[in-house]
Design a protein around this motif. Structure first.
Motif, PDB file in Angstrom:
ATOM      1  N   ARG A 322     -11.132  -5.482 -17.536  1.00  0.00           N
ATOM      2  CA  ARG A 322     -10.505  -4.338 -17.693  1.00  0.00           C
ATOM      3  C   ARG A 322      -9.570  -4.448 -19.139  1.00  0.00           C
ATOM      4  O   ARG A 322      -9.520  -3.401 -19.743  1.00  0.00           O
ATOM      5  CB  ARG A 322      -9.492  -3.820 -16.519  1.00  0.00           C
ATOM      6  CG  ARG A 322      -8.866  -2.752 -16.663  1.00  0.00           C
ATOM      7  CD  ARG A 322      -7.770  -2.648 -15.676  1.00  0.00           C
ATOM      8  NE  ARG A 322      -6.656  -3.838 -15.484  1.00  0.00           N
ATOM      9  CZ  ARG A 322      -5.795  -3.921 -16.235  1.00  0.00           C
ATOM     10  NH1 ARG A 322      -5.452  -3.190 -16.946  1.00  0.00           N
ATOM     11  NH2 ARG A 322      -5.044  -5.028 -15.901  1.00  0.00           N
ATOM     12  N   THR A 323      -9.104  -5.524 -19.252  1.00  0.00           N
ATOM     13  CA  THR A 323      -8.358  -5.695 -20.252  1.00  0.00           C
ATOM     14  C   THR A 323      -8.997  -5.959 -21.648  1.00  0.00           C
ATOM     15  O   THR A 323      -8.354  -6.183 -22.956  1.00  0.00           O
ATOM     16  CB  THR A 323      -7.209  -6.735 -20.183  1.00  0.00           C
ATOM     17  OG1 THR A 323      -7.752  -8.169 -19.952  1.00  0.00           O
ATOM     18  CG2 THR A 323      -6.249  -6.368 -18.981  1.00  0.00           C
ATOM     19  N   GLU A 324     -10.197  -5.988 -21.704  1.00  0.00           N
ATOM     20  CA  GLU A 324     -11.002  -6.128 -22.756  1.00  0.00           C
ATOM     21  C   GLU A 324     -12.021  -5.096 -23.132  1.00  0.00           C
ATOM     22  O   GLU A 324     -12.998  -5.375 -24.059  1.00  0.00           O
ATOM     23  CB  GLU A 324     -11.985  -7.458 -22.749  1.00  0.00           C
ATOM     24  CG  GLU A 324     -10.940  -8.631 -22.732  1.00  0.00           C
ATOM     25  CD  GLU A 324     -12.018  -9.890 -22.394  1.00  0.00           C
ATOM     26  OE1 GLU A 324     -13.042 -10.015 -22.384  1.00  0.00           O
ATOM     27  OE2 GLU A 324     -11.280 -11.028 -22.033  1.00  0.00           O
ATOM     28  N   THR A 325     -11.815  -3.773 -22.642  1.00  0.00           N
ATOM     29  CA  THR A 325     -12.763  -2.735 -22.857  1.00  0.00           C
ATOM     30  C   THR A 325     -12.212  -1.791 -23.793  1.00  0.00           C
ATOM     31  O   THR A 325     -11.184  -1.354 -23.786  1.00  0.00           O
ATOM     32  CB  THR A 325     -13.099  -2.017 -21.461  1.00  0.00           C
ATOM     33  OG1 THR A 325     -11.827  -1.648 -21.095  1.00  0.00           O
ATOM     34  CG2 THR A 325     -13.693  -2.880 -20.409  1.00  0.00           C
ATOM     35  N   PRO A 444      -7.275  -1.477 -22.895  1.00  0.00           N
ATOM     36  CA  PRO A 444      -7.512  -0.842 -24.244  1.00  0.00           C
ATOM     37  C   PRO A 444      -8.031   0.612 -24.174  1.00  0.00           C
ATOM     38  O   PRO A 444      -7.528   1.501 -25.115  1.00  0.00           O
ATOM     39  CB  PRO A 444      -8.239  -1.693 -24.975  1.00  0.00           C
ATOM     40  CG  PRO A 444      -7.887  -3.086 -24.102  1.00  0.00           C
ATOM     41  CD  PRO A 444      -7.890  -2.883 -22.844  1.00  0.00           C
ATOM     42  N   LYS A 445      -9.038   0.615 -23.509  1.00  0.00           N
ATOM     43  CA  LYS A 445      -9.950   2.089 -23.691  1.00  0.00           C
ATOM     44  C   LYS A 445      -9.171   3.185 -23.049  1.00  0.00           C
ATOM     45  O   LYS A 445      -9.272   4.286 -23.936  1.00  0.00           O
ATOM     46  CB  LYS A 445     -11.285   1.893 -22.643  1.00  0.00           C
ATOM     47  CG  LYS A 445     -12.090   3.136 -22.688  1.00  0.00           C
ATOM     48  CD  LYS A 445     -13.291   2.942 -21.727  1.00  0.00           C
ATOM     49  CE  LYS A 445     -14.299   4.231 -21.593  1.00  0.00           C
ATOM     50  NZ  LYS A 445     -15.414   3.871 -20.779  1.00  0.00           N
ATOM     51  N   LYS A 446      -8.104   3.085 -22.222  1.00  0.00           N
ATOM     52  CA  LYS A 446      -7.585   4.061 -21.633  1.00  0.00           C
ATOM     53  C   LYS A 446      -6.356   4.399 -22.450  1.00  0.00           C
ATOM     54  O   LYS A 446      -6.013   5.488 -22.914  1.00  0.00           O
ATOM     55  CB  LYS A 446      -6.945   3.623 -20.153  1.00  0.00           C
ATOM     56  CG  LYS A 446      -8.177   3.694 -19.148  1.00  0.00           C
ATOM     57  CD  LYS A 446      -7.358   3.400 -17.693  1.00  0.00           C
ATOM     58  CE  LYS A 446      -8.739   3.326 -16.785  1.00  0.00           C
ATOM     59  NZ  LYS A 446      -8.050   3.117 -15.433  1.00  0.00           N
ATOM     60  N   GLN A 447      -5.651   3.204 -23.330  1.00  0.00           N
ATOM     61  CA  GLN A 447      -4.903   3.558 -24.349  1.00  0.00           C
ATOM     62  C   GLN A 447      -5.302   4.318 -25.486  1.00  0.00           C
ATOM     63  O   GLN A 447      -4.805   5.324 -26.197  1.00  0.00           O
ATOM     64  CB  GLN A 447      -4.145   2.291 -24.711  1.00  0.00           C
ATOM     65  CG  GLN A 447      -2.910   1.709 -24.015  1.00  0.00           C
ATOM     66  CD  GLN A 447      -2.188   0.501 -24.667  1.00  0.00           C
ATOM     67  OE1 GLN A 447      -2.544  -0.579 -24.575  1.00  0.00           O
ATOM     68  NE2 GLN A 447      -1.181   0.840 -25.150  1.00  0.00           N
ATOM     69  N   GLN A 448      -6.455   4.330 -25.911  1.00  0.00           N
ATOM     70  CA  GLN A 448      -6.933   4.823 -27.073  1.00  0.00           C
ATOM     71  C   GLN A 448      -7.403   6.087 -26.713  1.00  0.00           C
ATOM     72  O   GLN A 448      -7.104   7.135 -27.534  1.00  0.00           O
ATOM     73  CB  GLN A 448      -8.494   4.052 -27.556  1.00  0.00           C
ATOM     74  CG  GLN A 448      -8.302   2.533 -27.923  1.00  0.00           C
ATOM     75  CD  GLN A 448      -9.368   1.662 -27.746  1.00  0.00           C
ATOM     76  OE1 GLN A 448     -10.490   2.192 -27.225  1.00  0.00           O
ATOM     77  NE2 GLN A 448      -8.997   0.248 -28.121  1.00  0.00           N
ATOM     78  N   MET A 449      -7.758   6.593 -25.339  1.00  0.00           N
ATOM     79  CA  MET A 449      -7.884   7.870 -25.066  1.00  0.00           C
ATOM     80  C   MET A 449      -6.352   8.568 -24.908  1.00  0.00           C
ATOM     81  O   MET A 449      -6.451   9.708 -25.495  1.00  0.00           O
ATOM     82  CB  MET A 449      -8.513   7.750 -23.727  1.00  0.00           C
ATOM     83  CG  MET A 449     -10.132   7.529 -23.701  1.00  0.00           C
ATOM     84  SD  MET A 449     -10.668   6.923 -22.034  1.00  0.00           S
ATOM     85  CE  MET A 449     -10.546   8.624 -21.209  1.00  0.00           C
ATOM     86  N   GLY A 450      -5.447   8.013 -24.415  1.00  0.00           N
ATOM     87  CA  GLY A 450      -4.203   8.419 -24.566  1.00  0.00           C
ATOM     88  C   GLY A 450      -3.643   8.595 -25.715  1.00  0.00           C
ATOM     89  O   GLY A 450      -2.958   9.748 -26.093  1.00  0.00           O
ATOM     90  N   GLU A 451      -4.111   7.839 -26.621  1.00  0.00           N
ATOM     91  CA  GLU A 451      -3.574   7.934 -28.264  1.00  0.00           C
ATOM     92  C   GLU A 451      -4.245   9.315 -28.796  1.00  0.00           C
ATOM     93  O   GLU A 451      -3.531  10.196 -29.589  1.00  0.00           O
ATOM     94  CB  GLU A 451      -4.127   6.803 -29.091  1.00  0.00           C
ATOM     95  CG  GLU A 451      -3.057   6.884 -30.544  1.00  0.00           C
ATOM     96  CD  GLU A 451      -1.904   6.099 -30.476  1.00  0.00           C
ATOM     97  OE1 GLU A 451      -1.065   6.414 -31.349  1.00  0.00           O
ATOM     98  OE2 GLU A 451      -1.688   5.193 -29.609  1.00  0.00           O
ATOM     99  N   MET A 452      -5.473   9.411 -28.605  1.00  0.00           N
ATOM    100  CA  MET A 452      -6.286  10.652 -28.984  1.00  0.00           C
ATOM    101  C   MET A 452      -5.524  12.104 -28.277  1.00  0.00           C
ATOM    102  O   MET A 452      -5.489  13.130 -28.702  1.00  0.00           O
ATOM    103  CB  MET A 452      -7.757  10.728 -28.674  1.00  0.00           C
ATOM    104  CG  MET A 452      -8.388   9.568 -29.506  1.00  0.00           C
ATOM    105  SD  MET A 452     -10.024   9.502 -29.107  1.00  0.00           S
ATOM    106  CE  MET A 452     -10.674   8.376 -30.516  1.00  0.00           C
ATOM    107  N   ILE A 453      -5.171  11.929 -27.005  1.00  0.00           N
ATOM    108  CA  ILE A 453      -4.533  12.843 -26.313  1.00  0.00           C
ATOM    109  C   ILE A 453      -3.176  13.138 -27.066  1.00  0.00           C
ATOM    110  O   ILE A 453      -2.771  14.585 -27.233  1.00  0.00           O
ATOM    111  CB  ILE A 453      -4.200  12.631 -24.976  1.00  0.00           C
ATOM    112  CG1 ILE A 453      -5.671  12.617 -23.938  1.00  0.00           C
ATOM    113  CG2 ILE A 453      -3.399  13.640 -24.074  1.00  0.00           C
ATOM    114  CD1 ILE A 453      -5.513  12.277 -22.780  1.00  0.00           C
ATOM    115  N   GLY A 454      -2.244  12.334 -27.231  1.00  0.00           N
ATOM    116  CA  GLY A 454      -1.001  12.344 -27.885  1.00  0.00           C
ATOM    117  C   GLY A 454      -1.521  13.261 -29.357  1.00  0.00           C
ATOM    118  O   GLY A 454      -0.481  14.013 -29.883  1.00  0.00           O
TER     119      GLY A 454
END
Length: 640
Positions: A322-325, A444-454
């Motif tokens: 999970r922590t490497e995607t 990471p994938k979820k954070q990157q998606m969150g960054e785009m939402i922000g």
């Protein structure tokens, strides 16, 4: 916490699934992205700098999720700060460039930019910033863990890991927010007391002394510290006590001197600043940006080579941890291609195919540089403005050489510069957020998606904020000097049609070079030259409080807790004043009946005012309370 990437274990193990990308974290994150984006837009246009929103967003998130909702999820808190901090970065990129379009619209050169245009510039820049950063995550954050410190990202992780204190810390932020909002309403809404204490020194013609008594200025001064505050004050002193009196003295018997239209003897100190000093300051600010870029060039080249070398290595792995995607590379490439075509074809972007290519090439280069440099020296030292200036100069020259001149060329250059500025700001913010996530064990994938939402939510809001502030006060005014954007406008005009007072600009250039020779940090000094002295004095007041707190003879642990408490409180002050400033701008444009606005109704200055003495007393009380919050926060750490 291990510094070796091979034996590093995140706080939440990869095989443990906890709430992260939830409706709660997304909604709170979007709200904070808009709040901190709007507050930083107002702050940056007024003061010329923004503050990091990551730690305040994390603290508020912990206060809401842990205390109010009774949930215990560090990854939800991390997601909130990831989404929320994007708003500050989008605002920083937008306000450095896009107000130039409004300034041209006020001059009648172009139509007022639409909210769609502003949204697209901010959104495209933000999405590109995230997309360019994603493939660098493995190289910069995982492979170089223990080598690149990522100061803000690591500090934010420490705050999240100390989450059990979230309630009291969040209360400190909200206290500052509430106090600043009420204070701002009293001084600039009701006009119970003036927001500035000012005195023209008649015996020293051309000079004036004063201080703006606003919470956000004290907050900026405290966060920046006494050194940076003093450099800004020194720049202001040079302008208001050396340059302006010199202009008044030597121009006393002359007629109007370009770019002025009336004799100098008829100009008050504020008019001298508006007519002449802002060009000198703009020359110094531009030179400061270029100097910071030149000084960083060896590091930029080195970091770009290292990042590309690391990126070229085979980081592919069969692991599905999970922590490497990350977001898959094919999706990112499609996104970048679609955006490049959209920049070329959409009428909102007045650029040619060459302009679209410039955006992608410069965007990738500066995103790479920004991502690694914030890992080395932190976000506050990242030369984003220098990158934007370099992009703007090269872009304007290329557009002019390829025949895209006049209004189309100038607006195209600003649009490209705006996108690049947002790209660099978001790439730096994204890398800090991913570092925080790496330490706490986020996906990471979820954070990157969150960054785009922000990015998307704050980009939607920033157009409304920019138009609202322009309608209420106007860019380039004393209320909203917009130093970087005004300077960008001057640069583009100067290259395109050479209608600038280059002598004044060259004075600023030479002053900046002199400061560099004397080893004085050029950018804060130059911004101080550009801004009114009273504004720098207000910032210095906060710097004095920080100086006193730093000099207290207490344990290092108590001093650290004291500084942290003050930082959270002043972050609240800045956010509270920014939000109330936006609300007052709404009041200034909503007409209740013909010729009467809400702002007129709540204004009681014709009935009662505490005057300038009252202003000073209330501001001093605010500074004393700031010191009190610092001391209480420090002592609380000793009682645990």
């Amino acid at each position: 916490m291990s510094n070796n990437k091979n034996d590093f274990k995140p706080y939440i193990p990869a095989d443990r699934i906890v709430p992260e990308f939830t409706v709660t974290s997304i909604l709170i994150g979007i709200l904070l992205a808009i709040v901190f984006g709007a507050a930083n837009a107002y702050l940056g246009l007024r003061v010329g700098m923004t503050i990091s929103a990551s730690i305040p967003a994390a603290v508020i998130s912990m206060g809401v999720i842990r205390v109010i909702l009774r949930k215990d999820s560090i990854l939800e808190n991390n997601m909130v700060q990831t989404i929320g901090s994007a708003g500050e970065s989008v605002a920083a990129g937008a306000i450095f460039t896009l107000p130039a379009l409004f300034l041209w619209a006020d001059e009648g050169t172009i139509d007022t930019p639409s909210m769609l245009t502003i949204f697209l510039v901010a959104f495209v820049g933000g999405i590109l910033g995230v997309a360019f950063m994603v493939p660098l995550r493995q190289a910069l954050i995982v492979e170089e863990h223990g080598t690149l410190p990522f100061p803000e990202g690591t500090a934010c992780a420490e705050v999240l890991l100390a989450g059990e204190e979230g309630g009291s810390k969040a209360g400190t932020v909200f206290t500052g927010l509430g106090i600043a909002a009420v204070y701002k309403f009293l001084t600039e809404g009701m006009f119970l007391f003036p927001n500035e204490v000012n005195y023209d020194i008649k015996s020293y013609s051309g000079s004036a002394i004063g201080i703006q008594v606003l919470p956000a200025l004290a907050g900026v001064g405290y966060i920046c510290g006494p050194k940076i505050s003093s450099y800004m004050l020194a720049g202001g002193a040079l302008s208001w006590f050396v340059l302006m009196p010199s202009i008044a003295l030597f121009g006393a018997d002359s007629q109007a001197i370009f770019p002025g239209t009336v004799p100098i003897v008829e100009l008050a100190p504020g008019d001298l600043w508006d007519t002449y000093i802002r060009y000198i300051g703009a020359g110094a600010v531009a030179t400061g940006g270029v100097i910071s870029l030149i000084k960083s060039l060896p590091l930029i080249v080195k970091t770009f080579k290292q990042a590309m070398g690391s990126l070229g290595k085979n980081h592919t792995t069969s692991s599905t941890l999970r922590t490497e995607t990350d977001i898959p590379m094919p999706i990112l490439l499609v996104m970048i291609l679609v955006i490049a075509i959209a920049i070329w074809l959409l009428p909102a972007f007045p650029v040619s195919p060459i302009g679209a290519l410039i955006v992608v090439v410069f965007g990738f280069f500066f995103a790479t540089v920004s991502s690694r440099m914030v890992g080395l020296i932190g976000s506050s030292n990242n030369p984003v403005s220098g990158m934007a200036i370099a992009t703007l100069i090269i872009t304007t020259l290329l557009l002019k050489l390829t025949g895209t001149t006049g209004t189309l060329g100038m607006t195209g250059a600003i649009a490209i510069g705006g996108i690049i500025c947002v790209v660099a700001a978001i790439a730096g913010d994204c890398s800090q957020d991913l570092k925080t996530g790496f330490i706490v064990g986020a996906t990471p994938k979820k954070q990157q998606m969150g960054e785009m939402i922000g990015v998307g939510s704050s980009a939607l809001a920033i157009g409304f904020v920019l138009q609202l502030l322009n309608n209420a006060w106007g860019y380039g005014s004393a209320e909203l000097p917009a130093p970087q954007a005004t300077m960008m406008k001057m640069l583009v005009e100067g290259i395109m049609n050479a209608e600038l007072p280059w002598s004044l600009i060259m004075i600023g250039v030479c002053v900046a070079i002199t400061m560099e020779i004397l080893a004085v940090p050029v950018m804060p000094f130059a911004v101080g030259m550009y801004l009114p002295f009273s504004l720098s004095a207000g910032i210095m007041a906060g710097g004095v409080v920080r100086f006193i707190m730093d000099k207290r003879r207490v344990s290092e642990e108590e001093k650290k807790a004291s500084v942290e408490s003050g930082t959270l409180f002043t972050s609240g002050l800045i956010a509270g004043e920014g939000l109330m400033g936006i609300l007052l701008a709404v009041f200034a444009i909503i007409e209740v009946k013909e010729g009467t606005y809400i702002a007129d109704i709540i204004n009681i200055s014709d009935k009662f005012s505490l005057g300038q003495i009252g202003s000073l007393v209330i501001f001093i009380l605010l500074l004393v309370f700031l010191g009190y919050k610092c001391i209480v926060g420090g002592k609380a750490s000793n009682n645990k």
